[in-house]
Every structure is written in structure tokens, then in C-alpha cells.
Enzyme design. Structure first.
Site, mmCIF file in Angstrom:
data_model
loop_
_atom_site.group_PDB
_atom_site.id
_atom_site.type_symbol
_atom_site.label_atom_id
_atom_site.label_comp_id
_atom_site.label_asym_id
_atom_site.label_seq_id
_atom_site.Cartn_x
_atom_site.Cartn_y
_atom_site.Cartn_z
ATOM 1 N N CYS A 171 0.828 -1.203 0.000
ATOM 2 C CA CYS A 171 0.000 0.000 0.000
ATOM 3 C C CYS A 171 0.864 1.255 0.000
ATOM 4 O O CYS A 171 1.081 1.895 1.037
ATOM 5 C CB CYS A 171 -0.979 0.035 1.157
ATOM 6 N N CYS A 351 -5.473 2.268 -4.693
ATOM 7 C CA CYS A 351 -4.988 2.900 -3.470
ATOM 8 C C CYS A 351 -5.944 4.025 -3.096
ATOM 9 O O CYS A 351 -5.870 5.118 -3.666
ATOM 10 C CB CYS A 351 -3.578 3.446 -3.700
#
Length: 420
Positions: A171, A351
Site C-alpha cells: 500500500c 490505493c
């Protein structure tokens, strides 16, 4: 003779062996079972808890309660699988077998490697010891996001540092998400003007896909964040509340600079698990060496992989796993049936950048930074901060994770096709 018999008793056999019981391992097991319920599938996973890690950032921002981000592993591992609770020690790809830490061996016809990645806390001097006190925190550490939120609430003035290590990391937006949610809280409580916020990024840009940078830059300016590029956290002195960053200039020269802080959100460098990075299965960077589209190993036709361990050029996110799992499932079954591999993964990753409490920049892109939006712009323009994306992240994605993705329901995850 008796020793050989004992060794034989330790050898188990399964058609498909999956190393890893995280998002990737369980999702691909469910997708395999959905396609062929007769498959003999084993999962190797030593952990007793399964975590919804995308929720940790929200805990650190005071949005989620920590208890909503984990479940007992026993409640998540599919009942149709055989569950081995020992860590993987090594893979013998020539003999189609995996050795576990207790010395037992599992043989396979097809192996799926999904062990995730390793947080290298020792990659930053003294960070591990500093975590959890003196204002040093990290949403990447299990259970630490609550401390992040405590620090954010208590800080009324001073300096707050946020770090991002060299890529790849899981991430890639999470270090920034911690910054934005913290700054938003300080803005809403009227103390932002008293806090010096600095973002130290080992990379050279705010975000790797240029289309999303303008929206993010506007929030950097809104919160008055000082940007420091090619600035890598190398050591932390918790008791003295000082952090050392190594700045690299355009000529490659480095200079160390010590900075005092009242709060430090640190993110460690990351790497593949040791049994991958020190094996013949790894690429030059130490990650699992996979074909970009089929997710099959480049040198071993009965080994596949997905998730954070992959050496493919996609973002390491749960959303990537959602698109990878059906591809691996289809291609593993095709391999077992001696059929060509036709399912393709195009590098999708997502994201959701939480730029404030109530708005998100939903970055969705594939290989080469090509935008791959799920919804049309009139529903959600991913290059802008929207309430629609927040609603998806805060209200819908946790349930989709637990009850859709991990159950093999492949909503909006149909594999692309490759010519053979």
C-alpha cells in the site's frame, strides 16, 4: 529403517498447496474451489489471526475501531482445505515439495506462493525498540494504529514527522494516508497552525502515477506540509525524540540530518520472506519471479504466485489480490488439465488515498501507471477527492473483503484474456 518410515509419515500430499493464509492465499483458495470443488487444497499459515490490514490506517485516523480489523484465522480458513499451522522453511521446486519448520514435508502438483512480505524493522536503526512510546508509532505494526490515534489527539503543538521508505512497499499510499488523516484532525480541532508537519519520502515524487498528484498536492498545500524527497529515515532515538534522515542529492551524494520530533509515524523498508528471497524462486530484487500476465513462475511451470510477495510491477494492495486471485485460479486449473493458460492480469491495483475524513482520492491503475477506473467519472472521478470514494472505503470495502473477496465471489474481477 524405522527412521525412513518416520520420515515417510511426515510427508503429506495435496493437489494444490498454497503458502500463505492472508488475503491472497484465502482468496485464491476460494476461487479454485468455486471452479472445481473436487480439488484437494492445502493452506500453510502459522498465524492465529487474520487481519484486514487496509483498516489499520482508518484506526490510526480514529475512523475504525481496532477490533473490526481482525478475525480468528480459524473462522476465515475455508473448511474445504487442509490447514497446516507451521511456517514454510523451504521450497524444493525440483521435487515438488515444501518443507515446514517442524521438518514435515508436503508434496504438490501445483504450488501457489502467497506468503506476503516482511516488514524489515531492523532496516532502520533502533526503530523497533522505539515503537509505542515517546511519540514513535507506525500503522504498519499490528496493534500500533491505536497509539497513532492517541498521539494525534494529544498533539497540540510541535513537530510531526511522517516517513516513507524506498519502494516497493505494501500500500504505497499508506504513509501519506496517515499524514492526511492526522493533519485533517489537527485542522478540525484548530491546532494545525501550531504543528510543523514534514513528509520525508525516500522517493523523488509525491505519488508514482502523475494523474493523481495534483489532487494530493492541493492537500499538501492545504495542510502546510513540508515535502522532503529522497530523504530516507535511517535511525530513531526515541528517548531523545530525534530521527536521522539520509538525504540524497541529484548527483548521488548523501548527507545525514538529525531532526527533533514530538510525533513520528515511521514506515519500515520491506522485503520478501526469507524462504523466497534466498531461494532460486526470486528475481534479482529478491521478490517472486513471476510472469506479469499469467502470474506463473518464469522457470517453474507448476508454481504460481500472487499478493505482496510478487515481483510483478503492480502496486502491492488488497485490491490487486482481488484481480489476481481469479487469474491464478483459472491458470492453475488449466495447468493441471494440461491446457493453455488464457487468463491474464493487467497489473490492476487500487490505493484509496484518505486525504481527509470524508473524502478520498481513489487511485486505480495498472502496469505502467495506466489508469484502470472501476467506475465511470460521473460516478467517481478518481483523480479528485470525492465523498463517493470515502463511502466505498469506509462503509463497503470491509464487508466486501470479509464476505465477498475471501469467499470467492469475484465481483468486478473477471480476468482479462491472453492469446495463446
Amino acid at each position: 529403517m524405522s527412521t525412513n518410515t518416520a520420515d515417510q509419515d511426515k510427508i503429506k500430499q495435496h493437489t494444490v498447496v498454497i503458502a500463505g493464509g492472508g488475503a491472497a492465499g484465502i482468496s485464491v483458495a476460494a476461487s479454485l474451489h468455486k471452479r472445481d470443488s473436487t480439488l484437494d487444497i492445502a493452506i500453510i499459515e502459522p498465524a492465529q489471526k487474520h487481519h484486514y490490514q487496509p483498516g489499520w490506517t482508518m484506526v490510526g485516523g480514529g475512523v475504525f475501531k481496532p477490533e473490526t480489523t481482525s478475525k480468528p484465522m480459524a473462522s476465515v480458513i475455508p473448511g474445504f482445505t487442509s490447514w497446516y499451522k507451521e511456517p514454510v522453511s523451504s521450497v524444493d521446486e525440483e521435487h515438488n515439495q515444501v518443507t515446514l519448520a517442524d521438518g514435515s514435508t508436503i508434496q504438490y502438483q501445483a504450488l501457489i506462493l502467497a506468503p506476503g512480505l516482511e516488514l524489515n524493522w531492523d532496516g532502520i536503526d533502533d526503530l523497533k525498540q522505539a515503537l509505542g512510546s515517546n511519540g514513535v508509532t507506525s500503522n504498519y505494526q499490528e496493534g500500533m494504529a491505536s497509539y497513532t490515534w492517541e498521539m494525534v489527539q494529544n498533539l497540540k503543538s510541535g513537530r510531526a514527522l511522517f516517513s516513507q521508505p524506498p519502494m516497493p512497499i505494501k500500500c504505497a499510499g499508506a504513509p501519506q494516508k496517515a499524514l492526511y488523516l492526522s493533519a485533517d484532525h489537527w485542522l478540525r480541532t484548530g491546532v494545525l497552525q501550531n504543528i510543523d508537519i514534514q513528509f520525508h519520502n525516500a522517493g523523488a515524487v509525491l505519488f508514482g502515477v502523475p494523474d493523481y498528484v495534483p489532487a494530493l498536492q492541493s492537500y499538501i498545500e492545504k495542510y502546510g506540509v513540508g515535502l522532503n524527497y529522497q530523504s530516507t529515515l535511517v535511525s530513531v532515538n526515541g528517548p531523545s525524540r530525534k530521527a536521522t534522515f539520509r538525504r540524497t542529492d541529484t548527483d548521488g551524494n548523501t548527507e545525514d540530518r538529525e531532526i527533533g520530533f514530538d510525533m513520528l509515524h515511521a514506515v519500515p523498508p520491506q522485503r520478501a520472506p526469507e524462504f523466497i528471497r534466498q531461494s532460486q524462486l526470486a528475481n534479482e530484487g529478491g521478490w517472486l519471479d513471476l510472469e506479469d500476465d499469467t502470474l506463473r513462475h518464469k522457470r517453474h511451470t507448476n508454481i504460481f504466485g500472487l499478493g505482496d510477495v510478487s515481483g510483478t510491477g503492480n502496486a502491492k494492495t488488497a485490491a490487486a489480490v482481488r484481480k489476481q486471485a481469479p487469474v491464478v485460479a483459472e491458470n492453475v486449473i488449466a495447468h493441471l488439465r494440461n491446457q493453455p493458460l488464457t487468463a491474464a492480469y493487467l497489473g490492476y491495483g487500487s490505493c484509496p488515498l484518505t486525504v481527509e475524513n470524508g473524502r478520498i482520492v481513489l487511485a486505480e491503475f495498472g502496469y505502467g501507471g495506466v489508469l484502470q477506473p472501476t467506475f465511470p467519472a460521473w460516478v467517481n472521478d478518481g483523480t479528485k477527492a470525492t465523498r463517493a470514494a470515502w463511502f466505498l472505503k469506509a462503509k463497503q470495502l470491509p464487508a466486501l473483503y470479509w464476505y465477498v473477496m475471501l469467499k470467492g465471489h469475484e465481483w468486478l474481477a473477471k480476468p482479462a484474456r491472453r492469446s495463446v
